[in-house]
Design an enzyme around this catalytic site. Structure first.
Site, PDB file in Angstrom:
ATOM      1  N   GLU A  28      -0.989  -2.143  -6.179  1.00  0.00           N
ATOM      2  CA  GLU A  28      -1.557  -3.395  -5.674  1.00  0.00           C
ATOM      3  C   GLU A  28      -2.314  -4.039  -6.827  1.00  0.00           C
ATOM      4  O   GLU A  28      -3.403  -3.592  -7.182  1.00  0.00           O
ATOM      5  CB  GLU A  28      -2.484  -3.125  -4.485  1.00  0.00           C
ATOM      6  CG  GLU A  28      -1.858  -2.276  -3.383  1.00  0.00           C
ATOM      7  CD  GLU A  28      -0.646  -2.909  -2.741  1.00  0.00           C
ATOM      8  OE1 GLU A  28      -0.368  -4.101  -3.009  1.00  0.00           O
ATOM      9  OE2 GLU A  28       0.041  -2.232  -1.960  1.00  0.00           O
TER      10      GLU A  28
ATOM     11  N   CYS B 150      -8.717  -9.523  -4.947  1.00  0.00           N
ATOM     12  CA  CYS B 150      -7.356  -9.599  -5.509  1.00  0.00           C
ATOM     13  C   CYS B 150      -6.510 -10.669  -4.836  1.00  0.00           C
ATOM     14  O   CYS B 150      -5.574 -11.181  -5.439  1.00  0.00           O
ATOM     15  CB  CYS B 150      -6.673  -8.239  -5.420  1.00  0.00           C
ATOM     16  SG  CYS B 150      -6.544  -7.576  -3.748  1.00  0.00           S
TER      17      CYS B 150
END
Length: 472
Positions: A218, A252
């Site tokens: 990720e 993120c």
């Protein structure tokens, strides 16, 4: 001074401890898995205040309310979902065999992989350590977790709490610097999950490749927010500001830049200023806005802004405050006219700077997005169904949200993951269960079957059957 960081040998011993425990109990019952999940939930609920205090101290300022919402509640919600559905997830899944393999039956059996490695980042260290752990436990695995060295108080407290909650052969936590992280990623896990930067993600994948360890990465990237021609403009700005200011943009999936119709830049800035004033009144003394994690990260934000300004960009602060290096307090700012070649427009910002990129047509906006690495998230604001369908169809991103930011990560039925440069693999909910399981395909042949019709010697009977099979 004594070095108490774990070395490669101690890490390997810890992995071996869990491997041996897995070999003794390779398929935990649902009752065992549920007990682990409930113990984890109890640990989080009973120690939420302490975890929030530790994380606040690591950042310098991070509101307890934000931590409860974005870390503790999301983790609890994920546990609740696993407890509700996990027993069903464990059941074998019937699959079709095709007419020519009947009367055989086919199924997929979810099988625990064994030992899962989890590398958690600093920006949401509780959620991004516990989130993959929930999926790993629901799937019947054991787990080793490497916490970030940039949040030492949170890392140490998490280690203590998990060690009190679980035996080391079930869940163990490792702390330490980048060298420990490198040794951790080089271990031959049955699956490795890493959340962090694309640069480090490449190194993690390289280390895992030596052991053929499957990875879930990720990584983030530059997630665009597109304000379409038929958007509810003020609502779009409000949502983008909310997504960008949470954790001061250190997220993120935060909007990294905004594509908006040319000529609406000033309207965006004015609305964003009024929205920030409403969300964070008396900004200079506001305790709800998060500081940046480190002096280095603060300096990086200032450098990104200064370089863009030197190249012709304009900076529009959304508050009356200026950045404070001592407090690492960096107010949210919008930038216009930033050159495409500037670091601001090339690197993931991961902070409270928000470039505006005007477009003339939706075609231009889509070309802009598609000319760049595929992002972890894409946000579209528009009310026209054809536009929504077109953008979702013609862009590729790890995930997307329409008329909203960030909340796709809170949806229990949606997987979370990247694509291309923003990562690979996914977890959350059933998709996390499947990621951390060997979804083993099994064919069961009954005693009486037609297999003999396809065995040598290949004579007239065989070719007659083959002609029939090829024809139908």
């Amino acid at each position: 001074m004594k070095n108490d960081l774990p070395d490669a040998a101690s890490l390997e011993a810890l992995l071996q401890l869990q491997r041996e425990a897995h070999a003794r109990a390779p398929y935990p019952s649902w009752e065992t898995r549920a007990a682990h999940l409930k113990a984890l939930r109890t640990m989080l609920l009973e120690n939420g205040d302490a975890l929030a205090q530790a994380l606040h101290a690591d950042f310098g300022q991070r509101a307890k309310a934000e931590i409860v919402l974005s870390e503790l509640w999301l983790a609890k919600s994920e546990i609740d979902s696993a407890l509700k559905h996990g027993k069903r997830w464990m059941k074998p899944q019937r699959r079709p065999t095709g007419m020519w393999l009947r009367p055989a039956t086919a199924k997929v059996i979810p099988q625990p992989l064994g030992v899962v490695g989890i590398v958690a980042p600093w920006n949401y260290p509780i959620l991004l350590a516990v989130g993959p752990l929930i999926c790993a436990l629901a799937a019947g695995n054991r787990a080793l977790i490497k916490m970030s060295e940039f949040v030492p108080r949170t890392a140490e407290l998490t280690k203590q709490l998990l060690e009190r909650t679980f035996a080391r052969e079930q869940v163990a936590v490792v702390t330490g610097d980048a060298s420990v992280g490198a040794a951790f990623c080089a271990l031959p896990f049955d699956h490795l999950t890493f959340t962090g930067s694309t640069t480090v993600g490449r190194e993690v994948m390289r280390a895992a490749a030596l052991n053929l360890t499957p990875v879930t990465l990720e990584l983030g990237g530059k997630s665009p927010a597109i304000i379409g021609p038929d958007a509810r403009f003020d609502a779009a700005v409000d949502s983008i500001v909310a997504g960008k200011t949470l954790n001061a943009g250190q997220t993120c999936i935060a909007p990294d830049y905004v594509l908006l119709p040319r000529g609406t830049e000033q309207a965006f800035i004015e609305r964003a200023r009024s929205r920030v004033a409403r969300l964070y009144p008396d900004f200079a003394h506001n305790r709800d806005y998060t500081t940046l994690i480190s002096e280095r990260h603060f300096d990086r934000m200032r450098k990104l802004a200064d370089e863009a300004l030197a190249a012709g960009a304009m900076l529009h602060s959304l508050t009356d405050c200026t950045p404070d290096a001592v407090r690492k307090y960096f107010p949210p700012c919008v930038l216009t006219n930033a050159p495409a070649a500037s670091a601001l427009m090339q690197e993931e910002i991961f902070g409270p700077l928000l470039p505006l990129v005007p477009y003339d047509t939706l075609d231009d906006a889509l070309r802009y997005v598609n000319a760049r690495p595929r992002p972890l998230a894409l946000y579209l604001f528009d009310e026209a169904r054809p536009t929504i369908e077109r953008v979702l169809r013609e862009t590729v991103s790890g995930g997307a949200a329409v008329n909203e930011t960030l909340l796709q990560i809170a949806c229990e039925g949606l997987p979370f993951g990247g694509v291309g440069a923003s990562g690979m693999g996914a977890y959350h909910g059933y998709d996390g269960f499947a990621t951390f399981s060997n979804m083993k395909p099994v064919l069961v042949q009954p005693r009486f079957n037609a297999r003999a019709l396809l065995l040598p010697p290949y004579g007239r009977r065989f070719y007659a059957v083959m002609r029939l099979m090829m024809k139908l």
